[in-house]
Every structure is written in structure tokens, then in C-alpha cells.
Design an enzyme around this catalytic site. Structure first.
Site, PDB file in Angstrom:
ATOM      1  N   LEU A   1      29.039  31.305 -40.403  1.00  0.00           N
ATOM      2  CA  LEU A   1      29.015  30.497 -39.269  1.00  0.00           C
ATOM      3  C   LEU A   1      29.203  31.475 -38.611  1.00  0.00           C
ATOM      4  CD1 LEU A   1      33.241  28.273 -38.986  1.00  0.00           C
ATOM      5  CD2 LEU A   1      30.921  27.706 -40.726  1.00  0.00           C
TER       6      LEU A   1
ATOM      7  N   GLY B   1      25.733  27.613 -33.886  1.00  0.00           N
ATOM      8  CA  GLY B   1      24.812  26.823 -34.628  1.00  0.00           C
ATOM      9  C   GLY B   1      25.917  25.863 -34.856  1.00  0.00           C
ATOM     10  N   HIS B   2      26.512  26.403 -36.166  1.00  0.00           N
ATOM     11  CA  HIS B   2      27.569  25.639 -36.771  1.00  0.00           C
ATOM     12  C   HIS B   2      28.659  25.317 -35.847  1.00  0.00           C
ATOM     13  CE1 HIS B   2      26.803  27.834 -40.376  1.00  0.00           C
ATOM     14  NE2 HIS B   2      26.093  26.969 -40.791  1.00  0.00           N
TER      15      HIS B   2
ATOM     16  N   GLY C   1      22.415  20.841 -39.058  1.00  0.00           N
ATOM     17  CA  GLY C   1      21.600  21.462 -38.032  1.00  0.00           C
ATOM     18  C   GLY C   1      20.023  20.383 -38.257  1.00  0.00           C
TER      19      GLY C   1
ATOM     20  N   LYS D   1      17.676  22.486 -37.946  1.00  0.00           N
ATOM     21  CA  LYS D   1      17.185  23.641 -38.778  1.00  0.00           C
ATOM     22  C   LYS D   1      16.981  23.597 -40.131  1.00  0.00           C
ATOM     23  CE  LYS D   1      18.620  26.620 -40.206  1.00  0.00           C
ATOM     24  NZ  LYS D   1      18.570  27.395 -41.433  1.00  0.00           N
TER      25      LYS D   1
ATOM     26  N   GLN E   1      16.904  18.696 -44.896  1.00  0.00           N
ATOM     27  CA  GLN E   1      17.704  18.163 -45.312  1.00  0.00           C
ATOM     28  C   GLN E   1      18.559  17.274 -45.031  1.00  0.00           C
ATOM     29  OE1 GLN E   1      21.066  21.230 -46.926  1.00  0.00           O
ATOM     30  NE2 GLN E   1      22.121  20.787 -44.798  1.00  0.00           N
TER      31      GLN E   1
ATOM     32  N   LEU F   1      18.507  30.500 -35.555  1.00  0.00           N
ATOM     33  CA  LEU F   1      19.777  31.381 -35.813  1.00  0.00           C
ATOM     34  C   LEU F   1      20.936  30.132 -37.581  1.00  0.00           C
ATOM     35  CD1 LEU F   1      22.935  30.690 -33.616  1.00  0.00           C
ATOM     36  CD2 LEU F   1      20.913  32.738 -34.068  1.00  0.00           C
ATOM     37  N   SER F   2      20.798  31.676 -38.099  1.00  0.00           N
ATOM     38  CA  SER F   2      20.883  30.926 -40.344  1.00  0.00           C
ATOM     39  C   SER F   2      21.795  32.043 -40.305  1.00  0.00           C
ATOM     40  CB  SER F   2      19.829  31.077 -40.707  1.00  0.00           C
ATOM     41  OG  SER F   2      20.076  31.033 -42.049  1.00  0.00           O
TER      42      SER F   2
HETATM   43  O1  PAF Z   1      23.362  22.534 -45.053  1.00  0.00           O
HETATM   44  C1  PAF Z   1      24.737  23.514 -45.494  1.00  0.00           C
HETATM   45  O2  PAF Z   1      24.918  24.012 -45.234  1.00  0.00           O
HETATM   46  C2  PAF Z   1      24.562  23.330 -47.045  1.00  0.00           C
HETATM   47  O3  PAF Z   1      23.261  22.494 -47.369  1.00  0.00           O
HETATM   48  C3  PAF Z   1      25.525  22.198 -47.128  1.00  0.00           C
HETATM   49  C4  PAF Z   1      24.591  20.310 -46.657  1.00  0.00           C
HETATM   50  C5  PAF Z   1      26.798  22.031 -46.432  1.00  0.00           C
HETATM   51  C6  PAF Z   1      25.395  21.784 -47.890  1.00  0.00           C
HETATM   52  O4  PAF Z   1      26.235  22.602 -49.359  1.00  0.00           O
END
Ligand code: PAF
Length: 296
Positions: free
Chosen positions: A33, A36-37, A147, A149, A153, A184-185
Site C-alpha cells: 500500500l 494512493g491506496h 485509482g 492511475k 482498469q 505512485l505505484s
Molecule cells: O488495481 C489492482 O490492484 C488490482 O488490479 C485489483 C483491482 C485489486 C484486482 O486484483
């Protein structure tokens, strides 16, 4: 905070809380984490009675085994952060819990997943939509937080929710950046010394696009070429894609327009990074910021 690794137990907890009329916010993550999270958790905290955060490094969304194995994992630190941020339930299932022997059902969003990251990571989005559907079914959240980023998705998940009438509101929150602009990643941890500085060129290339747009350039090819130049100058040559797309359909645009998204994926050393930025309507404020050389 209760840490749970059993699907059944979490389902029981959620059913009870739902029965009491509580609203549930879900933050799905793969751990490691970062701020961003934390911004997702804080928003979920503000908007819901109960916050569930899942940490699950989902094997079926990795198309390379080495990438899955080297994905950063740090559960003790993650746990402490979740506790500090007021997460109510931390869901940490094992792979065998999520994918039982004989698992053979997948959720797939067609079309949107063929392009951008989908083109270079076959099966990736099928893995994401499958695990996110499972998490939605287990937690039954009112809201789920992702997010910006991971722009593609979010588009894919929103389409899935719409197409399958899933009863959850999907919220996308802005990308959080380092002081030099690097998004951030969790993968940033994998960058070696030296590569970290180089990686900020991704952001600079997006700023270049935004600036060209602000100065009236509408030809996508020209914008993309200039972005390549920024990356090359920084020593980044392994570029998966740089593209300008429609915010919802992800169709490539020949002409840039406000609201379009510039997205890119590139390798810095052995780490594949992604980033994106929305082109803004050119306002006098934006022009002033550009004149002053202020990062936007
Ligand atoms: O973005 C992520 O961390 C992942 O792709 C997710 C959405 C938790 C699915 O595994």
C-alpha cells in the site's frame, strides 16, 4: 480491525452488517500500500459505515510468472497502515481460498480489453474482472474505490458493472504523485537507484502533451511523437504504447480534444510503468500556469 482470510466468515460479517442497514465501502488492492491506496481508504471511510480492504495478489491477472512472483508484498506494513486508517475488515484470502480446485469460470469484457495494456498483457483484464466480480459477490459493497492511475482498469470495471447490472457504485479517485510527478505505484519499489529519477520522464511526457494541447496542437500523431522524444531523451526506449483515447470507448483519437485521455506504458529497467492524464479545456488559468512553468 478484523483480519479475515475466509470467504465464508467475511460473507457472514457482511450479511449481518447489511441487515443492520450499514453501507459498505470496498477498496480492492494487491497490497504494498502507498498514499494512493490511503486516499481511497480515506474516501471510503468518509462515505460508508464500514470499510473493507482486500489484499490479494491475484495470480490470474499476471501473464508472466516472474512478474507475479516479484510483485512487492509487505503484509505487516500494510496491516499497520490499514489499522491506522480505520479499515474495519482486512480481507487477505489465500490463493486456494479464492480459486478452488477446478476453478473454471471467468468474467470477460470484450473490446475494451484488446487495446492499451490489454494488447501487451493478454488475459490481464480477464483476471482483473473475474477477481473483482468475486470480491463484489463476497463483500456486496455499496461503493468500490479504484485509482485513476489504472485508467483502463477503471473503464473496464465500470463497463462490467453496467453490463452485468452489478449493484455497486464504482468511484475513481485521482492519481497521487511523488514530488517529481511520478505516479505512485506498488511497482515503483522495484525500480533500481537511478531508474527512479528516469521514471519521472513519464509524467513529463504527459505534461508535454497537455502543454501542446494548451497551445492549440490537435494532431495526435504530433503530440505522441513529442512524448516519445521526451522519453527517449530520458533514456526510455522500451515503450509499450503512447496513445490518445476517448475516455469511455478507449477508441484512439486522431484529433485531440478536451476530455480525451493520453495514456502510456513504458519500461524503466525491468519495471513496466503506466500513467495517464486527461486533456483539459484550455482555460486562462491553465495558460497562466503554463506561462509560469508550473506543473499541472
Ligand atoms: O488495481 C489492482 O490492484 C488490482 O488490479 C485489483 C483491482 C485489486 C484486482 O486484483
Amino acid at each position: 480491525m478484523e483480519t479475515i482470510d475466509s470467504i465464508k466468515r467475511l460473507e457472514e460479517r457482511m450479511a449481518r452488517l447489511k441487515g443492520q442497514g450499514k453501507e459498505i465501502g470496498l477498496v480492492p488492492t494487491m497490497g504494498a500500500l502507498h498514499e494512493g491506496h490511503l486516499s481511497l481508504i480515506r474516501r471510503a471511510r468518509d462515505e460508508n459505515d464500514v470499510v473493507v480492504l482486500s489484499i490479494f495478489v491475484n495470480p490470474i491477472q499476471f501473464n508472466r510468472k516472474d512478474d507475479y512472483l516479484s510483485y512487492p508484498r509487505n503484509q505487516d506494513r500494510d496491516k499497520a497502515l490499514c489499522f491506522r486508517e480505520g479499515v474495519d475488515f482486512l480481507f487477505v484470502p489465500k490463493v486456494e481460498e479464492m480459486y478452488q480446485e477446478g476453478f473454471s469460470t471467468y468474467v470477460e469484457v470484450e473490446g475494451l480489453t484488446d487495446r492499451l495494456c490489454g494488447a501487451s498483457r493478454p488475459g490481464h483484464f480477464r483476471g482483473v474482472t473475474t477477481v473483482v466480480t468475486k470480491l463484489f459477490n463476497i463483500v456486496r459493497p455499496d461503493r468500490a474505490y479504484f485509482g485513476q492511475k489504472d485508467f483502463q482498469q477503471t473503464v473496464v470495471i465500470k463497463r462490467m458493472v453496467r453490463d452485468l447490472n452489478l449493484n455497486v457504485e464504482v468511484l475513481t479517485l485521482p492519481t497521487i504523485r511523488e514530488a517529481d510527478g511520478l505516479a505512485l505505484s506498488s511497482r515503483n519499489q522495484l525500480l533500481r537507484q537511478g531508474e527512479r529519477q528516469v521514471a519521472s520522464a513519464l509524467y513529463r511526457s504527459l505534461l508535454e502533451a497537455r502543454e501542446l494541447f494548451a497551445f492549440g496542437i490537435r494532431d495526435s500523431r504530433r503530440i505522441i511523437q513529442q512524448m516519445h522524444d521526451v522519453l527517449h531523451k530520458a533514456g526510455i526506449f522500451r515503450i509499450d504504447y503512447i496513445t490518445l483515447v476517448d475516455l469511455e470507448s478507449l477508441e484512439e483519437l486522431e484529433g485531440a480534444r478536451a476530455g480525451a485521455v493520453v495514456a502510456l506504458a513504458a519500461w524503466v529497467g525491468n519495471v513496466r510503468l503506466i500513467d495517464n492524464m486527461t486533456l483539459e479545456e484550455v482555460t486562462s488559468q491553465l495558460k497562466a500556469r503554463h506561462k509560469l512553468g508550473v506543473n499541472v
